[in-house]
Design a protein around this motif. Structure first.
Motif, PDB file in Angstrom:
ATOM      1  N   VAL A  18       0.839  -1.205   0.000  1.00  0.00           N
ATOM      2  CA  VAL A  18       0.000   0.000   0.000  1.00  0.00           C
ATOM      3  C   VAL A  18       0.868   1.247   0.000  1.00  0.00           C
ATOM      4  CG1 VAL A  18      -1.670   1.334   1.345  1.00  0.00           C
ATOM      5  CG2 VAL A  18      -1.956  -1.144   1.098  1.00  0.00           C
ATOM      6  N   ALA A  19       1.909   1.253   0.852  1.00  0.00           N
ATOM      7  CA  ALA A  19       2.815   2.413   0.894  1.00  0.00           C
ATOM      8  C   ALA A  19       3.512   2.611  -0.446  1.00  0.00           C
ATOM      9  CB  ALA A  19       3.844   2.211   2.014  1.00  0.00           C
ATOM     10  N   HIS A  20       3.884   1.524  -1.082  1.00  0.00           N
ATOM     11  CA  HIS A  20       4.550   1.589  -2.386  1.00  0.00           C
ATOM     12  C   HIS A  20       3.615   2.196  -3.435  1.00  0.00           C
ATOM     13  CE1 HIS A  20       7.412  -0.004  -5.481  1.00  0.00           C
ATOM     14  NE2 HIS A  20       6.320   0.004  -6.220  1.00  0.00           N
ATOM     15  N   LEU A  21       2.376   1.745  -3.459  1.00  0.00           N
ATOM     16  CA  LEU A  21       1.429   2.222  -4.464  1.00  0.00           C
ATOM     17  C   LEU A  21       1.038   3.679  -4.235  1.00  0.00           C
ATOM     18  CD1 LEU A  21      -0.877  -0.922  -4.725  1.00  0.00           C
ATOM     19  CD2 LEU A  21       0.838  -0.149  -6.389  1.00  0.00           C
ATOM     20  N   LEU A  22       1.008   4.116  -2.968  1.00  0.00           N
ATOM     21  CA  LEU A  22       0.612   5.489  -2.662  1.00  0.00           C
ATOM     22  C   LEU A  22       1.757   6.482  -2.840  1.00  0.00           C
ATOM     23  CD1 LEU A  22      -1.591   4.966   0.537  1.00  0.00           C
ATOM     24  CD2 LEU A  22      -2.357   5.363  -1.819  1.00  0.00           C
ATOM     25  N   ALA A  23       2.995   5.992  -2.924  1.00  0.00           N
ATOM     26  CA  ALA A  23       4.143   6.882  -3.068  1.00  0.00           C
ATOM     27  C   ALA A  23       4.099   7.600  -4.417  1.00  0.00           C
ATOM     28  CB  ALA A  23       5.438   6.086  -2.932  1.00  0.00           C
ATOM     29  N   ARG A  24       4.497   8.852  -4.430  1.00  0.00           N
ATOM     30  CA  ARG A  24       4.458   9.654  -5.653  1.00  0.00           C
ATOM     31  C   ARG A  24       5.731   9.514  -6.482  1.00  0.00           C
ATOM     32  NH1 ARG A  24       1.759  15.341  -3.477  1.00  0.00           N
ATOM     33  NH2 ARG A  24      -0.212  14.409  -2.719  1.00  0.00           N
ATOM     34  N   GLY A  25       6.704   8.858  -5.961  1.00  0.00           N
ATOM     35  CA  GLY A  25       7.961   8.671  -6.684  1.00  0.00           C
ATOM     36  C   GLY A  25       8.984   8.067  -5.756  1.00  0.00           C
ATOM     37  N   ASP A  26      10.206   7.964  -6.239  1.00  0.00           N
ATOM     38  CA  ASP A  26      11.264   7.385  -5.425  1.00  0.00           C
ATOM     39  C   ASP A  26      11.623   8.312  -4.270  1.00  0.00           C
ATOM     40  OD1 ASP A  26      11.426   5.164  -7.001  1.00  0.00           O
ATOM     41  OD2 ASP A  26      13.096   5.888  -8.220  1.00  0.00           O
ATOM     42  N   HIS A  27      11.987   7.695  -3.164  1.00  0.00           N
ATOM     43  CA  HIS A  27      12.447   8.431  -1.995  1.00  0.00           C
ATOM     44  C   HIS A  27      13.783   9.106  -2.324  1.00  0.00           C
ATOM     45  CE1 HIS A  27      13.884   9.019   2.176  1.00  0.00           C
ATOM     46  NE2 HIS A  27      12.594   9.099   2.454  1.00  0.00           N
ATOM     47  N   PRO A  28      14.041  10.312  -1.800  1.00  0.00           N
ATOM     48  CA  PRO A  28      15.296  11.010  -2.136  1.00  0.00           C
ATOM     49  C   PRO A  28      16.557  10.200  -1.861  1.00  0.00           C
ATOM     50  CG  PRO A  28      13.781  12.496  -1.020  1.00  0.00           C
ATOM     51  CD  PRO A  28      13.157  11.140  -0.977  1.00  0.00           C
ATOM     52  N   ALA A  29      16.549   9.376  -0.812  1.00  0.00           N
ATOM     53  CA  ALA A  29      17.755   8.608  -0.464  1.00  0.00           C
ATOM     54  C   ALA A  29      18.052   7.492  -1.466  1.00  0.00           C
ATOM     55  CB  ALA A  29      17.608   8.013   0.936  1.00  0.00           C
ATOM     56  N   TRP A  30      17.080   7.146  -2.286  1.00  0.00           N
ATOM     57  CA  TRP A  30      17.267   6.035  -3.219  1.00  0.00           C
ATOM     58  C   TRP A  30      18.364   6.338  -4.236  1.00  0.00           C
ATOM     59  CZ3 TRP A  30      16.759   1.155  -3.537  1.00  0.00           C
ATOM     60  CH2 TRP A  30      16.681   0.480  -4.755  1.00  0.00           C
ATOM     61  N   GLY A  31      18.512   7.597  -4.588  1.00  0.00           N
ATOM     62  CA  GLY A  31      19.524   7.957  -5.557  1.00  0.00           C
ATOM     63  C   GLY A  31      20.928   7.624  -5.083  1.00  0.00           C
ATOM     64  N   ALA A  32      21.201   7.857  -3.793  1.00  0.00           N
ATOM     65  CA  ALA A  32      22.526   7.549  -3.251  1.00  0.00           C
ATOM     66  C   ALA A  32      22.792   6.054  -3.271  1.00  0.00           C
ATOM     67  CB  ALA A  32      22.645   8.093  -1.833  1.00  0.00           C
ATOM     68  N   ILE A  33      21.780   5.264  -2.961  1.00  0.00           N
ATOM     69  CA  ILE A  33      21.942   3.810  -2.978  1.00  0.00           C
ATOM     70  C   ILE A  33      22.201   3.323  -4.401  1.00  0.00           C
ATOM     71  CG2 ILE A  33      20.818   1.606  -2.499  1.00  0.00           C
ATOM     72  CD1 ILE A  33      21.574   3.131   0.006  1.00  0.00           C
ATOM     73  N   ARG A  34      21.453   3.832  -5.352  1.00  0.00           N
ATOM     74  CA  ARG A  34      21.646   3.430  -6.743  1.00  0.00           C
ATOM     75  C   ARG A  34      23.031   3.839  -7.250  1.00  0.00           C
ATOM     76  NH1 ARG A  34      16.823   4.580 -10.782  1.00  0.00           N
ATOM     77  NH2 ARG A  34      18.203   3.242 -11.984  1.00  0.00           N
ATOM     78  N   ALA A  35      23.492   5.015  -6.826  1.00  0.00           N
ATOM     79  CA  ALA A  35      24.822   5.457  -7.250  1.00  0.00           C
ATOM     80  C   ALA A  35      25.906   4.545  -6.696  1.00  0.00           C
ATOM     81  CB  ALA A  35      25.056   6.897  -6.787  1.00  0.00           C
ATOM     82  N   ARG A  36      25.774   4.157  -5.435  1.00  0.00           N
ATOM     83  CA  ARG A  36      26.740   3.232  -4.844  1.00  0.00           C
ATOM     84  C   ARG A  36      26.765   1.909  -5.612  1.00  0.00           C
ATOM     85  NH1 ARG A  36      28.383   2.744   0.621  1.00  0.00           N
ATOM     86  NH2 ARG A  36      28.603   4.754   1.666  1.00  0.00           N
ATOM     87  N   SER A  37      25.589   1.384  -5.895  1.00  0.00           N
ATOM     88  CA  SER A  37      25.518   0.103  -6.605  1.00  0.00           C
ATOM     89  C   SER A  37      26.067   0.229  -8.023  1.00  0.00           C
ATOM     90  CB  SER A  37      24.069  -0.392  -6.643  1.00  0.00           C
ATOM     91  OG  SER A  37      23.584  -0.621  -5.329  1.00  0.00           O
ATOM     92  N   ALA A  38      25.782   1.362  -8.678  1.00  0.00           N
ATOM     93  CA  ALA A  38      26.263   1.557 -10.045  1.00  0.00           C
ATOM     94  C   ALA A  38      27.780   1.679 -10.092  1.00  0.00           C
ATOM     95  CB  ALA A  38      25.617   2.805 -10.651  1.00  0.00           C
TER      96      ALA A  38
END
Length: 579
Positions: free
Chosen positions: A480-500
């Motif tokens: 439910v929280a996932h579906l109601l979210a309007r977009g990615d959380h701001p912290a997600w970008g840092a995690i994706r950058a680390r993984s990339a």
């Protein structure tokens, strides 16, 4: 337990302490203390994770269930193997690619510092309870084997046996000592040794019990469903929920996540999870067979003591001490892993960040050892209180079924998706915890809502109710929280950058591959094998079995030593210069 058995147990405990002391010098910084420098071999990490989930509580709780209800106990534990395989497919490699030193570091990056505080205290409380149960369980098994004469200061007047409190203090002190000294390296290495000893000891008991059953003794009638993998309470739906609960547990609980972080590459992390899963698909059929066979011999035993009583019934002199050592081994693995991971969290997230931001690596290691000591003391206190908290089985089933899913599911969701934040973490935990409390107290028999139709169903199906609240409800809240979210959380970008930006560390001779684990396993197994062969000289019966057991340990020791042998110069040259 005979004098020889006691000496074997003492020999093993001293060896465990020696491993911790050996690794004192390797902890030059917090990464060494809590992440093994990122250089743990994948097979060490996988075996350590496997042993972290096992303890004497495994043999008390699940061994007791196997004694009472039979094969269904094997089916329940095999579900954990499926969970670990799924973790290897979807989760383990992602942990390594984040580049963090501790799971708490990931939680802070992904959800913020407030989430770290919530997770730290909530998970530490839950894990101190569960590992306290494990320490209590191994102590109960030991005292069942040690009757004492009246007047002995260590005697429990009510039972005539060794005091449970003394056994808790003894075992607790040993685990705390080697974890304080050796950090995660000591935890990993003792886990590997304990895995080998435990599996060999269990394999030793099974054929001896089969020989006893075929010796002409009268077999005890068994329940009609004894050999069924399902039962009235443990249905197929329960098994599916159990897979879900342990997917969250094995994939995100900090002691397991630390195993995926401490290896060199994401591929190693996946392989460690696959090894964990493969072992749990096979091993439950082995280590739950003894209480099942013992049930065919006796129907009046205390289920919690069925495993150790089965061992006592067939093991020759000296081997009962080794079996008790194996039980302690499994418990020590579970306890030391939890102590180390939470000491790491307190050191990195509180001591350094709040009190001493400029602390040196030497100061961090010292602080980590103090936190290890304090957590260990708290664990010993909880172990002393287990009888007042409802007993081992009730605590373990409640913790696993109700609490681990709500705590761990948000971390895995946050590792795979960017659409939830700290609010979803807290909402999932609070909603699930509130539902669990409502069911346990408001819908129990005699409670205000205990007569409703749904309450009656829940009362008749307590195990399915636990997994519905502990596995299904958290996923629903997160979805439910996932579906109601309007977009990615701001912290997600840092995690994706680390993984990339993650680049697997190339294997360099003498650097990324650490040969010490295999050498230590070889030395310890050689000593255990020689000891077992000496025991064969002291036993008039079962000499052949003892010789076979000792020879098996020496054979594994030889293989481990060959694995640890340095590469010849030519082979090293072909691999290229050291990084």
């Amino acid at each position: 337990m005979s004098l020889i058995d006691s000496l074997v147990l003492a020999f093993y405990l001293i060896g465990t302490l020696a491993i911790g002391l050996y690794y004192v010098g390797r902890n030059r910084g917090s990464k060494d203390m809590f992440a093994a420098g990122g250089k743990s071999p994948w097979w060490v990490s996988g075996l350590s994770g496997f042993m972290t989930l096992k303890s004497a509580g495994t043999f008390v709780v699940w061994g007791g269930l196997a004694y009472r209800e039979g094969v269904v106990a094997i089916a329940i534990n095999t579900c954990i193997g499926i969970s670990a395989i799924l973790v290897g497919l979807f989760v383990a490699g992602r942990w390594r690619r984040t580049g963090v030193t501790t799971p708490a570091e990931f939680v802070e990056l992904r959800f913020g510092r407030g989430a770290v505080q919530f997770y730290t205290w909530a998970m530490m409380g839950v894990r101190i309870l569960s590992t306290g149960v494990a320490l209590y369980a191994v102590s109960v098994m030991l005292v069942a084997l040690v009757p004492l004469q009246p007047g002995n200061l260590l005697r429990d007047a009510a039972t005539g046996q060794l005091s449970v409190s003394f056994a808790i203090f003894l075992f607790g002190a040993i685990v705390i000592a080697y974890t304080v000294a050796g950090g995660l390296w000591a935890v990993l290495m003792t886990d590997v040794l304990q895995f080998i000893i435990l599996q060999l000891a269990v394999l030793f008991v099974i054929p001896l019990l089969l020989l006893r059953l075929n010796s002409g003794i009268e077999l005890v009638p068994l329940p009609a469903t004894f050999f069924s993998p399902l039962s009235e309470q443990y249905t197929l739906w329960f098994m599916a929920g159990w897979v879900g609960v342990h997917f969250f547990l094995v994939g995100a609980e900090w002691a397991f996540a630390q195993r995926y972080i401490c290896v060199p590459t994401d591929s190693d992390a996946r392989k460690s999870a696959y090894l964990f899963g493969a072992l749990y698909l096979i091993s439950p059929a082995l280590w739950l067979t003894p209480p099942i066979l013992f049930r065919m011999m006796r129907a009046d035993a205390n289920p919690e003591q069925a495993y150790i009583l089965a061992s006592q019934a067939v093991l020759p002199v000296g081997m009962l001490g080794l079996m008790m050592a194996a039980m302690f081994s499994a418990t020590a693995s579970a306890i030391s892993g939890q102590i180390n991971v939470f000491a790491g969290v307190l050191t990195e997230q509180f001591y350094r960040r709040v009190f001493r931001p400029a602390a040196s690596d030497r100061a961090l290691v010292a602080a980590g050892r103090w936190f290890t000591l304090l957590i260990g003391i708290a664990l010993v206190i909880v172990a002393l209180l287990v009888p007042q908290l409802g007993g081992a089985e009730k605590i373990i089933l409640t913790l696993t079924g109700l609490l681990f899913g709500p705590l761990m599911a948000p971390t895995i969701w946050g590792l795979l998706s960017g659409r939830i934040g700290a609010r979803a973490v807290l909402t999932t935990a609070l909603v699930s915890f509130a539902a669990g409390l409502w069911v346990k107290f408001a819908m129990a028999v005699g409670a205000p809502f205990g007569a409703s139709a749904i309450a009656v169903w829940m009362q008749g199906n307590p195990r399915i109710t636990d997994v519905l609240i502990g596995a299904v409800l958290p996923v629903v809240v997160l979805a439910v929280a996932h579906l109601l979210a309007r977009g990615d959380h701001p912290a997600w970008g840092a995690i994706r950058a680390r993984s990339a930006n993650y680049v697997p560390t190339p294997l360099a001779p003498g650097e990324d591959v650490d040969d010490a684990p295999a050498r230590i396993v070889a030395i310890c197994l050689s000593a255990s094998g020689v000891l077992t062969l000496l025991l064969a000289l002291l036993n008039e019966r079962d000499q052949g079995a003892l010789v076979l057991f000792g020879a098996a340990m020496l054979g594994i020791a030889f293989v481990a030593w060959r694995v640890s042998a340095p590469s010849p110069p030519a082979a090293a040259a072909e691999r290229g210069p050291s990084a």
